[in-house]
Scaffold this motif. Structure first.
Motif, PDB file in Angstrom:
ATOM      1  N   CYS A 154     -11.335   3.055  -8.185  1.00 47.34           N
ATOM      2  CA  CYS A 154     -10.350   3.285  -7.435  1.00 47.34           C
ATOM      3  C   CYS A 154     -10.401   2.362  -6.081  1.00 47.34           C
ATOM      4  CB  CYS A 154     -10.524   4.831  -6.888  1.00 47.34           C
ATOM      5  SG  CYS A 154     -10.450   6.228  -8.028  1.00 47.34           S
ATOM      6  N   TRP A 155     -10.155   1.068  -6.766  1.00 51.32           N
ATOM      7  CA  TRP A 155     -10.013   0.072  -5.830  1.00 51.32           C
ATOM      8  C   TRP A 155      -8.855   0.276  -4.838  1.00 51.32           C
ATOM      9  CZ3 TRP A 155     -14.518  -1.896  -5.225  1.00 51.32           C
ATOM     10  CH2 TRP A 155     -15.568  -1.993  -6.265  1.00 51.32           C
TER      11      TRP A 155
ATOM     12  N   ALA B  72      -1.544   4.898   7.603  1.00 59.86           N
ATOM     13  CA  ALA B  72      -1.905   3.356   7.937  1.00 59.86           C
ATOM     14  C   ALA B  72      -1.125   2.610   7.458  1.00 59.86           C
ATOM     15  CB  ALA B  72      -3.690   3.526   7.543  1.00 59.86           C
ATOM     16  N   ALA B  73      -0.584   2.638   6.292  1.00 58.82           N
ATOM     17  CA  ALA B  73       0.201   1.509   5.794  1.00 58.82           C
ATOM     18  C   ALA B  73       1.625   1.670   6.496  1.00 58.82           C
ATOM     19  CB  ALA B  73       0.431   1.818   4.310  1.00 58.82           C
ATOM     20  N   TRP B  74       1.977   2.796   7.026  1.00 56.38           N
ATOM     21  CA  TRP B  74       3.426   2.839   7.377  1.00 56.38           C
ATOM     22  C   TRP B  74       3.291   2.208   8.761  1.00 56.38           C
ATOM     23  CZ3 TRP B  74       8.275   4.168   5.928  1.00 56.38           C
ATOM     24  CH2 TRP B  74       8.998   4.514   7.040  1.00 56.38           C
ATOM     25  N   THR B  75       2.240   2.292   9.452  1.00 58.34           N
ATOM     26  CA  THR B  75       2.055   1.992  10.764  1.00 58.34           C
ATOM     27  C   THR B  75       1.374   0.333  10.812  1.00 58.34           C
ATOM     28  OG1 THR B  75      -0.193   2.721  11.101  1.00 58.34           O
ATOM     29  CG2 THR B  75       1.706   3.933  11.814  1.00 58.34           C
ATOM     30  N   ASP B  76       1.529  -0.238   9.722  1.00 59.00           N
ATOM     31  CA  ASP B  76       0.881  -1.712   9.497  1.00 59.00           C
ATOM     32  C   ASP B  76      -0.466  -1.643  10.067  1.00 59.00           C
ATOM     33  OD1 ASP B  76       0.967  -4.179   8.681  1.00 59.00           O
ATOM     34  OD2 ASP B  76       1.751  -4.831  10.468  1.00 59.00           O
TER      35      ASP B  76
ATOM     36  N   VAL C 172      -9.878  -0.600  -1.019  1.00 62.02           N
ATOM     37  CA  VAL C 172      -9.236  -1.917  -0.500  1.00 62.02           C
ATOM     38  C   VAL C 172      -8.372  -1.231   0.717  1.00 62.02           C
ATOM     39  CG1 VAL C 172      -7.695  -3.883  -0.820  1.00 62.02           C
ATOM     40  CG2 VAL C 172      -9.446  -3.225  -2.394  1.00 62.02           C
ATOM     41  N   LEU C 173      -7.727  -0.440   0.523  1.00 61.62           N
ATOM     42  CA  LEU C 173      -6.817   0.095   1.756  1.00 61.62           C
ATOM     43  C   LEU C 173      -7.600   0.529   2.896  1.00 61.62           C
ATOM     44  CD1 LEU C 173      -3.790   2.601   1.648  1.00 61.62           C
ATOM     45  CD2 LEU C 173      -5.692   3.019   3.210  1.00 61.62           C
ATOM     46  N   VAL C 174      -8.796   1.295   2.772  1.00 64.99           N
ATOM     47  CA  VAL C 174      -9.670   1.628   3.863  1.00 64.99           C
ATOM     48  C   VAL C 174     -10.322   0.049   4.418  1.00 64.99           C
ATOM     49  CG1 VAL C 174     -11.928   2.690   4.352  1.00 64.99           C
ATOM     50  CG2 VAL C 174     -10.387   3.634   3.011  1.00 64.99           C
ATOM     51  N   LEU C 175     -10.338  -0.800   3.610  1.00 62.28           N
ATOM     52  CA  LEU C 175     -10.947  -2.181   4.134  1.00 62.28           C
ATOM     53  C   LEU C 175     -10.086  -2.876   4.985  1.00 62.28           C
ATOM     54  CD1 LEU C 175     -12.936  -3.502   1.127  1.00 62.28           C
ATOM     55  CD2 LEU C 175     -13.918  -2.383   3.126  1.00 62.28           C
ATOM     56  N   PHE C 176      -8.788  -2.700   4.569  1.00 62.57           N
ATOM     57  CA  PHE C 176      -7.618  -3.251   5.353  1.00 62.57           C
ATOM     58  C   PHE C 176      -7.733  -2.590   6.759  1.00 62.57           C
ATOM     59  CE2 PHE C 176      -6.260  -5.654   2.039  1.00 62.57           C
ATOM     60  CZ  PHE C 176      -5.308  -6.652   2.569  1.00 62.57           C
ATOM     61  N   ALA C 177      -7.808  -1.390   6.501  1.00 62.89           N
ATOM     62  CA  ALA C 177      -7.815  -0.288   7.731  1.00 62.89           C
ATOM     63  C   ALA C 177      -8.839  -0.575   8.920  1.00 62.89           C
ATOM     64  CB  ALA C 177      -7.576   1.095   7.561  1.00 62.89           C
ATOM     65  N   THR C 178      -9.869  -0.686   8.162  1.00 61.49           N
ATOM     66  CA  THR C 178     -11.268  -0.873   9.146  1.00 61.49           C
ATOM     67  C   THR C 178     -11.709  -2.366   9.641  1.00 61.49           C
ATOM     68  OG1 THR C 178     -12.572  -0.861   7.098  1.00 61.49           O
ATOM     69  CG2 THR C 178     -11.975   1.249   8.641  1.00 61.49           C
ATOM     70  N   GLN C 179     -11.361  -3.170   8.706  1.00 63.55           N
ATOM     71  CA  GLN C 179     -11.626  -4.801   8.766  1.00 63.55           C
ATOM     72  C   GLN C 179     -13.121  -5.035   9.084  1.00 63.55           C
ATOM     73  OE1 GLN C 179      -9.112  -7.392   9.218  1.00 63.55           O
ATOM     74  NE2 GLN C 179      -7.964  -5.932   8.054  1.00 63.55           N
TER      75      GLN C 179
ATOM     76  N   PHE D 192       0.844  -1.310   0.080  1.00 64.42           N
ATOM     77  CA  PHE D 192       0.117  -0.030   0.061  1.00 64.42           C
ATOM     78  C   PHE D 192       0.734   1.299  -0.009  1.00 64.42           C
ATOM     79  CE2 PHE D 192      -3.432  -2.563   1.532  1.00 64.42           C
ATOM     80  CZ  PHE D 192      -4.480  -2.338   0.545  1.00 64.42           C
ATOM     81  N   LEU D 193       2.186   1.171   0.631  1.00 61.62           N
ATOM     82  CA  LEU D 193       2.864   2.187   0.433  1.00 61.62           C
ATOM     83  C   LEU D 193       3.393   2.514  -0.877  1.00 61.62           C
ATOM     84  CD1 LEU D 193       5.275   1.891   3.934  1.00 61.62           C
ATOM     85  CD2 LEU D 193       3.532   3.783   3.060  1.00 61.62           C
ATOM     86  N   TRP D 194       3.725   1.753  -1.617  1.00 64.87           N
ATOM     87  CA  TRP D 194       4.022   1.745  -2.807  1.00 64.87           C
ATOM     88  C   TRP D 194       2.827   2.524  -3.915  1.00 64.87           C
ATOM     89  CZ3 TRP D 194       8.610   2.563  -4.318  1.00 64.87           C
ATOM     90  CH2 TRP D 194       9.751   1.906  -3.567  1.00 64.87           C
ATOM     91  N   LEU D 195       1.417   1.880  -3.489  1.00 61.40           N
ATOM     92  CA  LEU D 195       0.528   2.314  -4.241  1.00 61.40           C
ATOM     93  C   LEU D 195       0.043   3.867  -3.932  1.00 61.40           C
ATOM     94  CD1 LEU D 195      -2.181  -0.753  -3.889  1.00 61.40           C
ATOM     95  CD2 LEU D 195      -0.605   0.054  -5.829  1.00 61.40           C
TER      96      LEU D 195
END
Length: 236
Positions: free
Chosen positions: A134-135, A196-200, A139-146, A39-42
């Motif tokens: 803009c998936w 969010a991506a940086w802090t896993d 998807v990043l938000v889904l990873f963050a919120t679960q 996600f950081l690369w994205l």
């Protein structure tokens, strides 16, 4: 010595093309299951995508370096970074196990490739007609919120359906109405997504809810503009 207009235009094309390299880095991280790095690369690719468009218009790449089709190049990179890699991550991460994962990736990639080929995707005010695939952001938000499995699947299906409607979705840098607010929201979203991506994805509840709220703005602002007449004034 200042660069000529042709070299400036070529530089913009090369900046756009760098998105393909970023997508490869993201894919390599995804194959290793390193979702934070992916996600950081994205996010970096998203920043490049946000910069190259204004630069292309400023340096008139169609006139000064017409040999390369910048629009086509941008679409190729966008499909990799916006659609293909995020869909892979959603499937392999375990957020959607079993048949739900298979259904989601089929719906995402099939619907998105049809949408990308639709010549009617842009509206007169430079917004998007339908969800612009803009998936990477979704998807990043889904990873963050679960959220739960069925909630994720419902979000995927609903957003895919909206691709083929006349519902408007703003372009943060090109839609003129509410432009300053939209640009600010987009920049805040990018900062929150990167954090969010940086802090896993252990960014804390405040950052998580701000990410959700800015995401809701970016998703719903265009629809709100369709509902709220332009130039409406508050009655005191």
């Amino acid at each position: 010595m200042p660069m000529s207009p042709r070299l400036k235009a070529l530089s913009v094309h090369l900046l756009t093309a760098s998105g393909a390299v970023l997508s490869m880095f993201a894919m390599l991280a995804a194959v290793e299951g390193n979702w934070s790095l992916m996600f950081l690369w994205l996010v970096v690719a998203l920043i490049v995508d946000g910069i190259d468009g204004p630069l292309a218009r400023r340096y008139d790449v169609e006139k000064n370096w017409p040999a390369y089709d910048g629009v086509l190049m941008d679409l190729i990179v966008d499909f990799l970074t916006y659609v293909f890699i995020p869909a892979y991550a959603l499937f392999k991460s375990g957020l959607l196990p079993g048949w739900t994962g298979w259904l989601a990736i089929i719906v995402i990639v099939y619907g998105s490739v049809v949408y990308f080929a639709d010549t009617r995707m842009k509206t007169k005010d430079k917004s998007f007609a339908g969800f612009p695939a803009c998936w990477n952001m979704v998807v990043l938000v889904l990873f963050a919120t679960q959220p739960g499995e069925m909630v994720i699947l419902l979000i995927v299906i609903l957003l895919t359906v909206t691709m083929f409607t006349n519902l408007k979705f703003i372009h943060p840098t090109r839609t003129q109405r509410w432009n300053q607010l939209s640009l600010a929201m987009c920049m805040i979203w990018i900062a929150l997504a990167g954090w969010a991506a940086w802090t896993d994805f252990s960014e804390g509840p405040v950052a998580k809810w701000l990410l959700v709220l800015t995401s809701l703005y970016l998703v719903l602002a265009g629809i709100a503009q369709q509902v709220i007449p332009e130039g409406i004034r508050r009655v005191r």
